[in-house]
Design an enzyme around this catalytic site. Structure first.
Site, PDB file in Angstrom:
ATOM      1  N   TYR A  27       0.793  -1.233   0.000  1.00 57.03           N
ATOM      2  CA  TYR A  27       0.000   0.000   0.000  1.00 57.03           C
ATOM      3  C   TYR A  27       0.827   1.284   0.000  1.00 57.03           C
ATOM      4  CZ  TYR A  27      -3.750  -3.260   0.880  1.00 57.03           C
ATOM      5  OH  TYR A  27      -4.637  -4.307   0.769  1.00 57.03           O
ATOM      6  N   HIS A 104      -6.996   1.334  -7.439  1.00 57.16           N
ATOM      7  CA  HIS A 104      -6.435   0.457  -6.406  1.00 57.16           C
ATOM      8  C   HIS A 104      -4.946   0.764  -6.301  1.00 57.16           C
ATOM      9  CE1 HIS A 104     -10.054  -1.986  -6.292  1.00 57.16           C
ATOM     10  NE2 HIS A 104     -10.076  -1.838  -7.617  1.00 57.16           N
TER      11      HIS A 104
END
Length: 150
Positions: A27, A104
């Site tokens: 992330y 994403h």
């Protein structure tokens, strides 16, 4: 006189409030505030007015989408895990009827099978995956073109 069409809402779903605590290899290690500051900068470069919303409540996310056409001209959506199973959010995105791009941070196609499914398909004009924070820049560029800013 035609009103400017430059308002883009960036929606973040479940667990984005603790983004900096998630695996940085997947992330990126940024906090939500740091990510939003980058997005805000890119939006300004494209003459877009960016607004942000994050919640861990699926119902609040749906209700926000219901109100979105009153305050936004387009939407960037990263609903986190809800992307893969929340038909309620998918339906609300369809009801909002705004140009939308799904984003994403990670490459969902290279992860678990369940992450490869998006219930938003058909309600978004594009999907940007696996480009980290830069994926938001790409999403904004797509929306800027759609809104006639490029």
């Amino acid at each position: 006189m035609t009103a400017a069409r430059n308002r883009v809402e960036v929606l973040h779903g479940v667990n984005f409030d603790v983004l900096e605590r998630r695996d940085p290899e997947i992330y990126g290690g940024l906090s939500l505030t740091e990510l939003e500051n980058r997005i805000k900068h890119w939006a300004r470069e494209l003459e877009l007015d960016s607004m942000f919303f994050q919640t861990n409540s699926e119902g609040e996310f749906v209700e926000h989408l219901h109100r979105l056409p009153e305050t936004a001209d387009a939407v960037v959506v990263n609903a986190g895990a809800w992307t893969h199973y929340s038909y309620a959010i998918g339906d609300a995105l369809e009801l909002a009827a705004l140009p939308a791009v799904e984003v994403h941070l990670s490459d969902v196609e290279a992860r678990e099978d369940w992450r490869r499914v998006s219930v938003f398909e058909g309600n978004v004009m594009a999907k940007v995956s696996g480009k980290g924070p830069e994926g938001y820049r790409e999403a904004l560029e797509i929306l800027a073109k759609e809104l006639g800013k490029e």
